[in-house]
Design an enzyme around this catalytic site. Structure first.
Site, PDB file in Angstrom:
ATOM      1  CB  SER A  14      21.492 -35.094  38.752  1.00 40.27           C
ATOM      2  OG  SER A  14      20.810 -35.582  38.816  1.00 40.27           O
TER       3      SER A  14
ATOM      4  CG  HIS B 142      17.849 -31.668  41.328  1.00 42.56           C
ATOM      5  ND1 HIS B 142      19.041 -31.188  42.139  1.00 42.56           N
ATOM      6  CD2 HIS B 142      17.928 -33.322  40.684  1.00 42.56           C
ATOM      7  CE1 HIS B 142      20.052 -31.993  41.693  1.00 42.56           C
ATOM      8  NE2 HIS B 142      19.601 -33.478  41.505  1.00 42.56           N
TER       9      HIS B 142
ATOM     10  CG  ASN C 100      24.377 -32.572  42.408  1.00 44.05           C
ATOM     11  OD1 ASN C 100      24.912 -33.084  43.407  1.00 44.05           O
ATOM     12  ND2 ASN C 100      23.616 -32.982  41.712  1.00 44.05           N
TER      13      ASN C 100
ATOM     14  CD  GLU D 115      19.174 -27.726  44.017  1.00 42.84           C
ATOM     15  OE1 GLU D 115      20.363 -26.814  43.568  1.00 42.84           O
ATOM     16  OE2 GLU D 115      19.222 -28.874  42.690  1.00 42.84           O
TER      17      GLU D 115
HETATM   18  N1  LIG Z   1      19.586 -41.338  42.668  1.00 41.01           N
HETATM   19  C1  LIG Z   1      20.162 -40.088  43.545  1.00 41.01           C
HETATM   20  O1  LIG Z   1      20.505 -39.901  44.089  1.00 41.01           O
HETATM   21  C2  LIG Z   1      19.154 -38.741  42.594  1.00 41.01           C
HETATM   22  C3  LIG Z   1      18.490 -37.052  42.466  1.00 41.01           C
HETATM   23  C4  LIG Z   1      18.295 -36.662  42.281  1.00 41.01           C
HETATM   24  C5  LIG Z   1      18.344 -36.990  41.217  1.00 41.01           C
HETATM   25  N2  LIG Z   1      17.969 -38.263  40.702  1.00 41.01           N
HETATM   26  C6  LIG Z   1      17.763 -38.220  38.628  1.00 41.01           C
HETATM   27  O2  LIG Z   1      16.710 -39.121  38.881  1.00 41.01           O
HETATM   28  C7  LIG Z   1      16.476 -39.422  38.219  1.00 41.01           C
HETATM   29  C8  LIG Z   1      16.535 -41.425  38.188  1.00 41.01           C
HETATM   30  O3  LIG Z   1      17.463 -41.875  39.340  1.00 41.01           O
HETATM   31  P1  LIG Z   1      17.425 -43.044  39.893  1.00 41.01           P
HETATM   32  O4  LIG Z   1      18.360 -43.129  40.616  1.00 41.01           O
HETATM   33  O5  LIG Z   1      15.881 -43.107  40.160  1.00 41.01           O
HETATM   34  O6  LIG Z   1      17.688 -44.219  38.340  1.00 41.01           O
HETATM   35  P2  LIG Z   1      17.032 -45.398  38.719  1.00 41.01           P
HETATM   36  O7  LIG Z   1      18.128 -46.434  37.806  1.00 41.01           O
HETATM   37  O8  LIG Z   1      16.984 -45.811  39.789  1.00 41.01           O
HETATM   38  O9  LIG Z   1      15.491 -45.427  38.306  1.00 41.01           O
HETATM   39  C9  LIG Z   1      15.127 -44.815  36.696  1.00 41.01           C
HETATM   40  C10 LIG Z   1      13.844 -45.525  36.553  1.00 41.01           C
HETATM   41  O10 LIG Z   1      13.544 -45.095  35.435  1.00 41.01           O
HETATM   42  C11 LIG Z   1      12.786 -46.821  34.733  1.00 41.01           C
HETATM   43  N3  LIG Z   1      12.737 -46.240  32.904  1.00 41.01           N
HETATM   44  C12 LIG Z   1      13.901 -45.940  32.301  1.00 41.01           C
HETATM   45  N4  LIG Z   1      13.229 -45.869  30.660  1.00 41.01           N
HETATM   46  C13 LIG Z   1      11.908 -45.413  31.059  1.00 41.01           C
HETATM   47  C14 LIG Z   1      11.374 -45.417  30.181  1.00 41.01           C
HETATM   48  N5  LIG Z   1      11.417 -45.232  28.744  1.00 41.01           N
HETATM   49  N6  LIG Z   1       9.732 -44.850  31.008  1.00 41.01           N
HETATM   50  C15 LIG Z   1       9.058 -45.920  32.300  1.00 41.01           C
HETATM   51  N7  LIG Z   1      10.285 -45.634  32.806  1.00 41.01           N
HETATM   52  C16 LIG Z   1      11.759 -45.925  32.046  1.00 41.01           C
HETATM   53  C17 LIG Z   1      14.132 -47.464  34.668  1.00 41.01           C
HETATM   54  O11 LIG Z   1      12.838 -48.625  34.794  1.00 41.01           O
HETATM   55  C18 LIG Z   1      13.943 -47.877  36.161  1.00 41.01           C
HETATM   56  O12 LIG Z   1      13.389 -48.078  37.045  1.00 41.01           O
HETATM   57  C19 LIG Z   1      17.455 -39.489  37.052  1.00 41.01           C
HETATM   58  O13 LIG Z   1      17.896 -38.337  35.572  1.00 41.01           O
HETATM   59  C20 LIG Z   1      18.444 -38.670  37.835  1.00 41.01           C
HETATM   60  O14 LIG Z   1      19.727 -37.891  37.573  1.00 41.01           O
HETATM   61  C21 LIG Z   1      18.908 -38.787  41.217  1.00 41.01           C
END
Ligand SMILES: NC(=O)c1ccc[n+]([C@@H]2O[C@H](COP(=O)([O-])OP(=O)(O)OC[C@H]3O[C@@H](n4cnc5c(N)ncnc54)[C@H](O)[C@@H]3O)[C@@H](O)[C@H]2O)c1
Length: 286
Positions: free
Chosen positions: A120, A143, A193, A155
């Site tokens: 993000s 994204h 965003n 995106e």
């Molecule tokens: N939450 C949102 O609304 C949103 C929206 C758009 C983008 N994002 C982006 O998406 C990404 C994930 O966000 P999220 O909310 O799903 O986070 P989250 O914490 O729910 O999930 C992240 C996952 O990644 C896993 N992980 C961490 N390190 C790892 C590795 N080395 N190898 C494999 N798996 C690994 C974790 O165990 C976890 O299950 C981030 O970059 C975030 O900025 C989030």
């Protein structure tokens, strides 16, 4: 570059699992990797509830549930990604972790496999340096929005060295899974965003000035602007800690216009983070 057959998703959390689901719902085989097999399986298990909700709402057919889930293969091994045509990365929002994930996969995946990050806030151009120069042209941002299985927008963000063919491939992949992609430059916050947080910061000013309550601002946005959800209900869904973090990043890049308001910092200090702590701008029954 070959067409899309197999997909690899890294990270089986909130975003990764639902991104995997989007591809599986459209008939693609998806390897979904997390740090452990248990975490990957947990991510897959959560999708049962997501599909049940979609069935209830008439967006998905019950008979397709089992075949769709069967197409998602949980794994904790990089080598499961050796034949995939596209990797979508959705691990923690941490530069070091993401770079490590990409550099490991770079040596495993096919040379023409496209790498997409769901970051993000981290620069796509910076993340692209995790892979060898031969792959840098096939690295870009994709994204998705939460909940990814419902929200239609993606995106698509080329980095400085992303090839046009890669952008076209990713736009096509998005359409194949029923999403609508828009092309956005690699700037902090991308497009959505920036719009969202500009609005949230102004809403917080209104509350600080006593112009209107959060409840009334939500009503105003829903009934006056046609938004499906008000800004305060949405802030509680995304979490005020994350909201503050994003605004701090935007402020660092764009200055004063994105300075987080004191009222948001107060909410975070009070642990009123939103739905996840049972209290944010609203109170929720645990
Ligand atoms: N939450 C949102 O609304 C949103 C929206 C758009 C983008 N994002 C982006 O998406 C990404 C994930 O966000 P999220 O909310 O799903 O986070 P989250 O914490 O729910 O999930 C992240 C996952 O990644 C896993 N992980 C961490 N390190 C790892 C590795 N080395 N190898 C494999 N798996 C690994 C974790 O165990 C976890 O299950 C981030 O970059 C975030 O900025 C989030």
């Amino acid at each position: 570059m070959e067409g899309l057959n197999k997909v690899g998703v890294v990270g089986a959390g909130m975003m990764g699992a639902e991104i995997a689901l989007c591809f599986a719902m459209s008939g693609y085989e998806v390897y979904m990797k997390d740090a452990t097999l248990e975490l990957a399986q947990k991510g897959k298990d959560r999708l049962e509830g997501v599909l049940d909700k979609a069935i209830q709402k008439g967006r998905f057919q019950a008979k397709d549930k089992a075949p769709t889930l069967n197409r998602i293969i949980p794994t904790d091994k990089n080598k499961s990604f050796k034949d995939v045509d596209l990797v979508v990365e959705a691990v923690f929002e941490d530069l070091k972790i993401k770079k490590e994930v990409f550099s490991q996969l770079d040596s495993i995946c096919k040379s023409d496999c496209v790498f997409a990050t769901n970051t993000s806030s981290i620069s796509i151009t910076l993340l692209a340096t995790s892979v060898r120069p031969e792959r840098i042209g096939r690295f870009l941002g994709a994204h998705f929005f939460s909940p990814a299985s419902v929200m239609k927008l993606v995106e698509v963000i080329p980095g400085l060295e992303t090839e046009e063919e890669t952008v076209a491939f990713m736009m096509d992949c998005c359409r194949k899974i029923g999403k609508t992609p828009i092309r956005v430059k690699d700037v902090t916050g991308f497009a959505v965003n920036r719009i969202l947080h500009a609005m949230w910061i102004e809403a917080n000013r209104l509350v600080e000035e006593g112009v209107a309550t959060p409840e009334d601002i939500d009503t105003a946005c829903k009934l006056g602007l046609g938004h499906p959800i008000g800004p305060y209900a949405l802030m509680d869904l995304t979490g005020n800690d994350l909201n503050l973090k994003v605004q701090e990043i935007l402020y660092e890049t764009y200055g004063e216009r994105f300075r987080p308001r004191p009222i948001l910092k107060q909410k975070v200090n009070a642990n009123h983070l939103g739905r996840k702590t049972g209290r944010g701008w609203y109170e929720y029954k645990k």
